[in-house]
Design an enzyme around this catalytic site. Structure first.
Site, PDB file in Angstrom:
ATOM      1  N   SER A 144       0.824  -1.206   0.000  1.00 60.02           N
ATOM      2  CA  SER A 144       0.000   0.000   0.000  1.00 60.02           C
ATOM      3  C   SER A 144       0.861   1.260   0.000  1.00 60.02           C
ATOM      4  CB  SER A 144      -0.946   0.000   1.200  1.00 60.02           C
ATOM      5  OG  SER A 144      -0.223  -0.177   2.384  1.00 60.02           O
TER       6      SER A 144
ATOM      7  N   HIS B 137      -3.389  -3.738  -5.615  1.00 56.68           N
ATOM      8  CA  HIS B 137      -3.629  -3.197  -4.276  1.00 56.68           C
ATOM      9  C   HIS B 137      -5.101  -3.335  -3.907  1.00 56.68           C
ATOM     10  CE1 HIS B 137      -3.546   0.508  -1.405  1.00 56.68           C
ATOM     11  NE2 HIS B 137      -3.413  -0.619  -0.753  1.00 56.68           N
TER      12      HIS B 137
ATOM     13  N   ASN C 292      -4.697   6.526  -1.197  1.00 54.20           N
ATOM     14  CA  ASN C 292      -3.958   7.015  -0.028  1.00 54.20           C
ATOM     15  C   ASN C 292      -3.393   8.421  -0.245  1.00 54.20           C
ATOM     16  OD1 ASN C 292      -4.466   5.063   1.835  1.00 54.20           O
ATOM     17  ND2 ASN C 292      -2.737   3.777   1.214  1.00 54.20           N
TER      18      ASN C 292
HETATM   19  P1  NAI Z   1      -0.676  -9.318   8.325  1.00 51.07           P
HETATM   20  O1  NAI Z   1       0.357  -9.031   9.323  1.00 51.07           O
HETATM   21  O2  NAI Z   1      -2.069  -9.591   8.760  1.00 51.07           O
HETATM   22  O3  NAI Z   1      -0.208 -10.580   7.449  1.00 51.07           O
HETATM   23  C1  NAI Z   1       1.079 -10.713   6.887  1.00 51.07           C
HETATM   24  C2  NAI Z   1       1.406 -12.199   6.828  1.00 51.07           C
HETATM   25  O4  NAI Z   1       2.587 -12.350   6.052  1.00 51.07           O
HETATM   26  C3  NAI Z   1       1.678 -12.827   8.190  1.00 51.07           C
HETATM   27  O5  NAI Z   1       0.853 -13.968   8.336  1.00 51.07           O
HETATM   28  C4  NAI Z   1       3.156 -13.180   8.136  1.00 51.07           C
HETATM   29  O6  NAI Z   1       3.451 -14.370   8.829  1.00 51.07           O
HETATM   30  C5  NAI Z   1       3.386 -13.357   6.666  1.00 51.07           C
HETATM   31  N1  NAI Z   1       4.757 -13.133   6.241  1.00 51.07           N
HETATM   32  C6  NAI Z   1       5.610 -12.188   6.656  1.00 51.07           C
HETATM   33  N2  NAI Z   1       6.764 -12.270   5.983  1.00 51.07           N
HETATM   34  C7  NAI Z   1       6.646 -13.298   5.129  1.00 51.07           C
HETATM   35  C8  NAI Z   1       7.494 -13.875   4.135  1.00 51.07           C
HETATM   36  N3  NAI Z   1       8.709 -13.394   3.909  1.00 51.07           N
HETATM   37  N4  NAI Z   1       7.030 -14.909   3.415  1.00 51.07           N
HETATM   38  C9  NAI Z   1       5.797 -15.399   3.634  1.00 51.07           C
HETATM   39  N5  NAI Z   1       4.942 -14.897   4.556  1.00 51.07           N
HETATM   40  C10 NAI Z   1       5.367 -13.856   5.276  1.00 51.07           C
HETATM   41  O7  NAI Z   1      -0.616  -8.094   7.283  1.00 51.07           O
HETATM   42  P2  NAI Z   1      -1.757  -7.584   6.309  1.00 51.07           P
HETATM   43  O8  NAI Z   1      -2.541  -6.534   6.988  1.00 51.07           O
HETATM   44  O9  NAI Z   1      -2.449  -8.741   5.715  1.00 51.07           O
HETATM   45  O10 NAI Z   1      -0.888  -6.836   5.205  1.00 51.07           O
HETATM   46  C11 NAI Z   1      -0.116  -7.530   4.272  1.00 51.07           C
HETATM   47  C12 NAI Z   1       0.338  -6.596   3.153  1.00 51.07           C
HETATM   48  O11 NAI Z   1      -0.788  -5.983   2.561  1.00 51.07           O
HETATM   49  C13 NAI Z   1       1.254  -5.457   3.571  1.00 51.07           C
HETATM   50  O12 NAI Z   1       2.179  -5.227   2.541  1.00 51.07           O
HETATM   51  C14 NAI Z   1       0.318  -4.282   3.697  1.00 51.07           C
HETATM   52  O13 NAI Z   1       0.937  -3.052   3.506  1.00 51.07           O
HETATM   53  C15 NAI Z   1      -0.646  -4.571   2.568  1.00 51.07           C
HETATM   54  N6  NAI Z   1      -1.965  -3.954   2.736  1.00 51.07           N
HETATM   55  C16 NAI Z   1      -2.594  -3.965   3.955  1.00 51.07           C
HETATM   56  C17 NAI Z   1      -3.829  -3.391   4.113  1.00 51.07           C
HETATM   57  C18 NAI Z   1      -4.516  -3.419   5.428  1.00 51.07           C
HETATM   58  O14 NAI Z   1      -5.505  -2.657   5.590  1.00 51.07           O
HETATM   59  N7  NAI Z   1      -4.109  -4.231   6.385  1.00 51.07           N
HETATM   60  C19 NAI Z   1      -4.524  -2.748   2.983  1.00 51.07           C
HETATM   61  C20 NAI Z   1      -3.819  -2.861   1.737  1.00 51.07           C
HETATM   62  C21 NAI Z   1      -2.581  -3.410   1.646  1.00 51.07           C
END
Ligand code: NAI
Length: 526
Positions: A123, A144, A194
């Protein structure tokens, strides 16, 4: 259409909040979905949670039980990256860290076929930078999604400098087939949503900083007059001030401290205090047991004034004019049986007053105008009419339950109260804001439209893309550019110009594209 075929394999890396939502949507669309996470328990939980969602949808007869079972069966746990070798599309939703994302995609390049599309759900990180070290950077694109993925329709399809346009188009068409509303965007700080949404928070924070009203009152005005689903303060409390403040800072830094994006010390103090919003039990509001919602400032009932009348405005050539917004407001008065007589001509100079050439309602000596970005006090001085009242923009004057007013410092209380009575007689709850330039809804919408216009001007997205993004990504009641069209581009430019004059800040500079549309007499949407 160059979509991925339904039977093709989609891999989702990262099974957190976003990854599991993306997996759910892709499996619903018929793909075999392979989920991978460095924490295998996250994958197991995601598959169990998605299966439960499908079963619930089947219970509510939103999908058949057979389809629910089939979609669940299409979700597969990958034990390692090698298991996703047959993917046609990989969507990454891991931690928001450039180095970690780069290293993941480098590993994936060693596993997947050359024609596999690599997509990042980042994001805030440059898609160009994520792709930079790849062997084939042209196949990496931003995809995204917005949280919660199954409910939010928007997908920003972000092209970095190296992204092949055919790859972006395939992802766009695929997102559309998944039932989403995709928009194309260029990799620039904040992408579309954003970036364009910044003024929603920033103007709210500035209104608070200038003591226009308290958070609950400003929220109510944005909701009940502006038609936004949530006011800026309740929304920031929901997002979390740490997250919202850091997005603001990152966009501010990325645009080399452009004053448009200046963060707020009010929000910084909330972060300093650990008052992060809902998640910490306190932000602008208190949450949890015993918390009481603060009252919204609403004017006490005033009598319906004896009479009011309306004088039309005058254009630059001296011809008599009205505006669609004034007409809509007068329609509301009529529908409520409120007498507003028509005076075809402007209030004259009988008392030695200078004229204000905008359409006005006159009520017990008060002149009432739609805000043009000047304070009522400034306007009173300019027109030599002390009893000046300005009203705020409403999404729909016919239906809005609330309206915000401000009066000049010189205004007699009796004159202001009769204007309050007039609006109350037409069924509005009336909120008095302190006399800030541009009031709340007008100022916010003008700044949203200005930012959207600049994004279009800079080739980040199309006008349609900007409007779709804000409606589908953050639930705005109207796209900011379509909104500018309906207010009148000329009025939006005047509001911004007057805000710039009031504050003497570059922050309110008018987008060149707004000026150009005005000069051409055009609109953003035909
Ligand atoms: P989250 O923390 O809920 O999930 C991330 C997951 O990725 C975790 O389960 C973690 O164990 C796993 N992970 C971390 N490093 C890893 C790797 N090297 N290989 C495989 N798995 C790995 O985070 P969330 O909220 O789902 O966000 C994920 C991505 O999406 C981020 O880049 C964030 O910026 C983006 N994003 C998030 C939004 C939100 O509202 N939470 C909205 C739009 C985009």
């Amino acid at each position: 259409m160059a979509t991925l075929s339904a039977g093709s394999v989609v891999a989702v890396i990262g099974s957190g909040a976003m990854g599991s939502g993306i997996a759910q949507v892709a499996a619903s669309a018929g793909h075999i979905v392979k989920l991978y996470d460095t924490r295998p328990e996250a994958v197991a939980k995601a598959i169990a949670d998605i299966g439960a969602v499908y079963r619930k949808l089947a219970d509510k007869q939103k999908m058949t039980a057979a389809d629910a079972d089939a979609a669940t069966a299409r979700l597969k746990a990958a034990q390692g990256l090698n298991d996703v070798a047959d993917a046609a599309l990989v969507v990454e939703a891991i931690v928001e860290n450039l180095d970690v994302k780069r290293s993941l995609f480098a590993d994936l390049e060693g596993v997947v076929a050359d024609d596999c599309i690599l997509a990042t759900n980042t994001s805030s990180i440059s898609v160009t930078a994520i792709a930079a070290k790849l062997r084939r950077p042209q196949r990496l694109v931003g995809m995204h999604f917005f949280n919660p993925v199954p409910l939010m329709a928007l997908v920003e399809v972000i092209s970095g400098l190296a992204t092949d346009s055919a790859v972006a188009q395939t992802v766009y068409d695929t997102a559309a087939r998944w039932g989403k509303s995709p928009v194309h965007a260029k990799s620039t700080p904040g992408f579309i949503v954003n970036r364009v949404a910044r003024p929603y928070y920033a103007e709210g924070l500035r209104l608070l900083n200038e003591q226009a009203a308290d958070p609950a009152t400003i929220d109510a005005v944005l909701r009940e007059a502006g038609g936004f689903r949530m006011g800026p303060f309740e929304l920031m409390d929901l997002i979390g001030h740490d997250v919202n403040y850091s997005v603001t800072q990152s966009v501010f830094n990325a645009y080399y401290n452009d004053p448009r994006f200046t963060p707020s010390v009010i929000q910084q103090e909330l972060v300093n205090a650990g008052f992060l919003g809902r998640k910490s039990g306190r932000g602008f509001y208190a949450y949890g047991e015993g918390a009481v919602a603060p009252a919204v400032a609403t004017e006490a009932p005033q009598p319906n004034p004896e009479y009011a009348n309306y004088s039309m405005g005058q254009d630059a050539m001296g011809a008599v004019t009205s505006t669609a917004l004034m007409d809509a407001l007068l329609e509301r008065f009529r529908a409520h049986g409120v007498e507003v007589g028509l005076k075809k001509h402007l209030e004259g100079n009988a008392h030695g007053h200078a004229q204000d050439i905008a359409p006005a309602i006159h009520c017990n000596g008060a002149a009432v105008y739609l805000t043009d970005g000047r304070t009522a006090t400034q306007r009173a001085r300019d027109s030599k009419h002390p009893d000046t009242v300005v009203f705020d923009l409403a999404l729909d004057y016919g239906k809005a339950p609330r309206i915000a007013l401000a009066c000049s410092d010189q205004c007699r209380p009796a004159a202001f109260n009769s204007v309050v009575g007039l609006f109350q007689a037409a069924g509005f709850a009336v909120t008095k804001l302190d006399d800030v330039p541009g009031l709340a809804v007008m100022r916010t919408v003008a700044m949203l439209a200005n930012e959207a216009a600049d994004a279009v001007n800079q080739g980040v997205c199309s006008a349609e893309g900007a409007d779709t993004a804000m409606q589908k990504g953050v639930n705005y009641p109207k796209g900011p550019l379509a909104w500018a069209d309906s207010i009148g581009i000329g009025h939006v430019v005047t509001v911004l110009h007057n805000l710039a004059a009031a504050y003497g800040e570059d922050r309110y500079r008018v987008s060149p594209l707004l000026r150009r549309k005005l000069a051409a007499g055009g609109k953003f949407h035909a």
